[in-house]
Scaffold this motif. Structure first.
Motif, mmCIF file in Angstrom:
data_model
loop_
_atom_site.group_PDB
_atom_site.id
_atom_site.type_symbol
_atom_site.label_atom_id
_atom_site.label_comp_id
_atom_site.label_asym_id
_atom_site.label_seq_id
_atom_site.Cartn_x
_atom_site.Cartn_y
_atom_site.Cartn_z
ATOM 1 N N GLY A 138 -61.566 -9.690 -20.453
ATOM 2 C CA GLY A 138 -60.998 -10.928 -19.630
ATOM 3 C C GLY A 138 -59.580 -11.317 -20.266
ATOM 4 N N LYS A 139 -59.014 -10.708 -21.294
ATOM 5 C CA LYS A 139 -57.905 -10.816 -21.661
ATOM 6 C C LYS A 139 -56.826 -9.935 -21.517
ATOM 7 N N ILE A 140 -55.474 -10.409 -21.601
ATOM 8 C CA ILE A 140 -54.571 -9.543 -21.368
ATOM 9 C C ILE A 140 -53.945 -9.214 -22.924
ATOM 10 N N TYR A 141 -53.573 -7.956 -23.215
ATOM 11 C CA TYR A 141 -53.294 -7.835 -24.353
ATOM 12 C C TYR A 141 -52.031 -6.652 -24.646
ATOM 13 N N ILE A 142 -51.209 -6.704 -25.642
ATOM 14 C CA ILE A 142 -50.025 -5.908 -26.161
ATOM 15 C C ILE A 142 -50.557 -5.015 -27.247
ATOM 16 N N ALA A 143 -50.668 -3.661 -27.103
ATOM 17 C CA ALA A 143 -50.979 -2.716 -28.066
ATOM 18 C C ALA A 143 -49.907 -2.082 -28.722
ATOM 19 N N ASP A 144 -49.667 -1.639 -29.914
ATOM 20 C CA ASP A 144 -48.644 -0.525 -30.200
ATOM 21 C C ASP A 144 -49.227 0.372 -31.728
ATOM 22 N N PHE A 145 -48.672 1.068 -32.069
ATOM 23 C CA PHE A 145 -48.984 1.824 -33.263
ATOM 24 C C PHE A 145 -48.146 2.005 -34.126
ATOM 25 N N ILE A 146 -48.304 1.511 -35.509
ATOM 26 C CA ILE A 146 -47.360 1.449 -36.440
ATOM 27 C C ILE A 146 -48.251 1.826 -37.821
ATOM 28 N N PHE A 147 -47.158 1.796 -38.996
ATOM 29 C CA PHE A 147 -47.780 1.916 -40.199
ATOM 30 C C PHE A 147 -46.749 1.270 -40.973
ATOM 31 N N LEU A 148 -47.665 0.486 -42.213
ATOM 32 C CA LEU A 148 -46.882 -0.502 -42.888
ATOM 33 C C LEU A 148 -45.612 0.249 -43.826
ATOM 34 N N PHE B 177 -44.538 -0.670 -26.752
ATOM 35 C CA PHE B 177 -45.397 -1.655 -26.853
ATOM 36 C C PHE B 177 -46.054 -1.422 -25.297
ATOM 37 N N LEU B 178 -47.313 -1.550 -25.261
ATOM 38 C CA LEU B 178 -48.122 -1.378 -24.162
ATOM 39 C C LEU B 178 -48.971 -2.572 -23.638
ATOM 40 N N LEU B 179 -48.507 -2.943 -22.398
ATOM 41 C CA LEU B 179 -48.946 -3.918 -21.901
ATOM 42 C C LEU B 179 -50.283 -3.554 -21.083
ATOM 43 N N VAL B 180 -51.496 -4.446 -21.401
ATOM 44 C CA VAL B 180 -52.730 -4.187 -20.906
ATOM 45 C C VAL B 180 -53.390 -5.213 -20.116
ATOM 46 N N ASP B 181 -54.044 -4.907 -18.910
ATOM 47 C CA ASP B 181 -54.378 -6.127 -18.152
ATOM 48 C C ASP B 181 -55.936 -6.251 -18.424
ATOM 49 N N LYS B 182 -56.532 -7.227 -17.854
ATOM 50 C CA LYS B 182 -57.800 -7.822 -17.967
ATOM 51 C C LYS B 182 -58.843 -6.563 -17.479
ATOM 52 N N ASN B 183 -58.326 -5.705 -16.790
ATOM 53 C CA ASN B 183 -59.290 -4.607 -16.463
ATOM 54 C C ASN B 183 -58.914 -3.343 -17.128
ATOM 55 N N ARG B 184 -58.309 -3.574 -18.218
ATOM 56 C CA ARG B 184 -58.061 -2.455 -19.255
ATOM 57 C C ARG B 184 -57.000 -1.195 -18.570
ATOM 58 N N HIS B 185 -56.123 -1.841 -17.739
ATOM 59 C CA HIS B 185 -55.077 -0.773 -17.416
ATOM 60 C C HIS B 185 -53.795 -0.992 -17.926
ATOM 61 N N VAL B 186 -53.050 0.136 -18.064
ATOM 62 C CA VAL B 186 -51.817 -0.223 -18.827
ATOM 63 C C VAL B 186 -50.858 -0.487 -17.638
ATOM 64 N N ARG B 187 -50.168 -1.814 -17.792
ATOM 65 C CA ARG B 187 -49.358 -2.161 -16.681
ATOM 66 C C ARG B 187 -47.586 -2.186 -17.168
ATOM 67 N N GLY B 188 -47.176 -1.720 -18.186
ATOM 68 C CA GLY B 188 -46.173 -1.603 -18.682
ATOM 69 C C GLY B 188 -45.857 -0.791 -20.136
ATOM 70 N N VAL B 189 -44.915 -0.224 -20.379
ATOM 71 C CA VAL B 189 -44.524 0.138 -21.462
ATOM 72 C C VAL B 189 -43.298 -0.081 -21.952
ATOM 73 N N TYR B 190 -42.843 -0.468 -23.031
ATOM 74 C CA TYR B 190 -41.455 -1.262 -23.523
ATOM 75 C C TYR B 190 -41.337 -0.616 -24.732
ATOM 76 N N ASP B 191 -39.652 -0.507 -24.820
ATOM 77 C CA ASP B 191 -39.226 0.148 -25.896
ATOM 78 C C ASP B 191 -39.379 -0.823 -27.349
ATOM 79 N N GLY B 192 -40.029 -0.670 -28.120
ATOM 80 C CA GLY B 192 -40.344 -1.660 -29.176
ATOM 81 C C GLY B 192 -39.331 -2.091 -30.109
ATOM 82 N N THR B 193 -38.072 -1.370 -30.230
ATOM 83 C CA THR B 193 -36.757 -1.395 -30.925
ATOM 84 C C THR B 193 -35.649 -2.161 -30.203
#
Length: 197
Positions: free
Chosen positions: A55-65, A159-175
């Protein structure tokens, strides 16, 4: 007057974000790829799974510190998005470390404390192969070790924008700061879409 109304209604229709990925027909229904089930551990030693984001929108990414190249830029840009939505419990953030051997839970926790991240942003670690697998199979992202790369890893800077149905709705250049602004705007569009469902 009628012409103006038509233009406005067309613009409204165009605001809906696309669902990314190749759909499959199931009977009369078009099914789009969804984020597969996952289970990782966050900076507070809590189990984080797909259920965390129900039931949430979320933004995902892959990094390392310890990343010497794009991660610091990505982290600055995603923090801007976080600051725009940190009081909205409908919007969550999910950063996967691709270096779980070094990005321990205490290190992830220290990073969140240092950057004043108090809630709604999960920095997760777990089985390395599981992280790489979900990157490629669910998020259209790249993540794998490569000793010839700075820091020893290859990974997507998106950055990947994911909707409440677990679909990817956008990809964005994180830099790219312009892409950050586009993401902030698209989160608003997705929130409006969700409230109308």
């Amino acid at each position: 007057m009628i012409h103006c109304l038509l233009v406005i209604s067309c613009e409204k229709a165009q605001e809906k974000l696309p669902i990314l990925g190749n759909p499959v027909m199931r009977g009369n229904h078009m099914e789009y790829p969804r984020i597969k089930d996952f289970s990782f551990t966050n900076q507070d030693s809590l189990k984080i799974s797909n259920n965390t984001f129900d039931g949430k929108i979320y933004i995902a990414d892959f990094i390392f510190l310890s990343c010497p190249s794009i991660c610091p830029k990505m982290n600055v840009q995603l923090k801007k998005v976080y600051d725009a939505y940190k009081t909205n419990n409908e919007v969550l953030f999910l950063s996967h470390t691709i270096d779980p051997e070094n990005d321990t839970i205490p290190r992830l926790k220290a990073y969140t404390v240092e950057h004043d991240i108090k809630k709604n942003w999960h920095f997760v670690t777990g089985n390395r192969d599981s992280i790489y697998k979900i990157a490629t199979e669910s998020y259209f992202a790249t993540a794998y070790p490569d000793e010839n790369e700075p820091g020893g890893f290859v990974h997507s800077g998106g950055f990947l924008l994911v909707d409440k149905n677990r679909h990817v709705r956008g990809v964005y250049d994180g830099t790219n700061p312009k892409e950050t602004q586009r993401l902030i705007a698209d989160v608003k569009v997705l929130l409006e879409e969700s409230s109308n469902q």
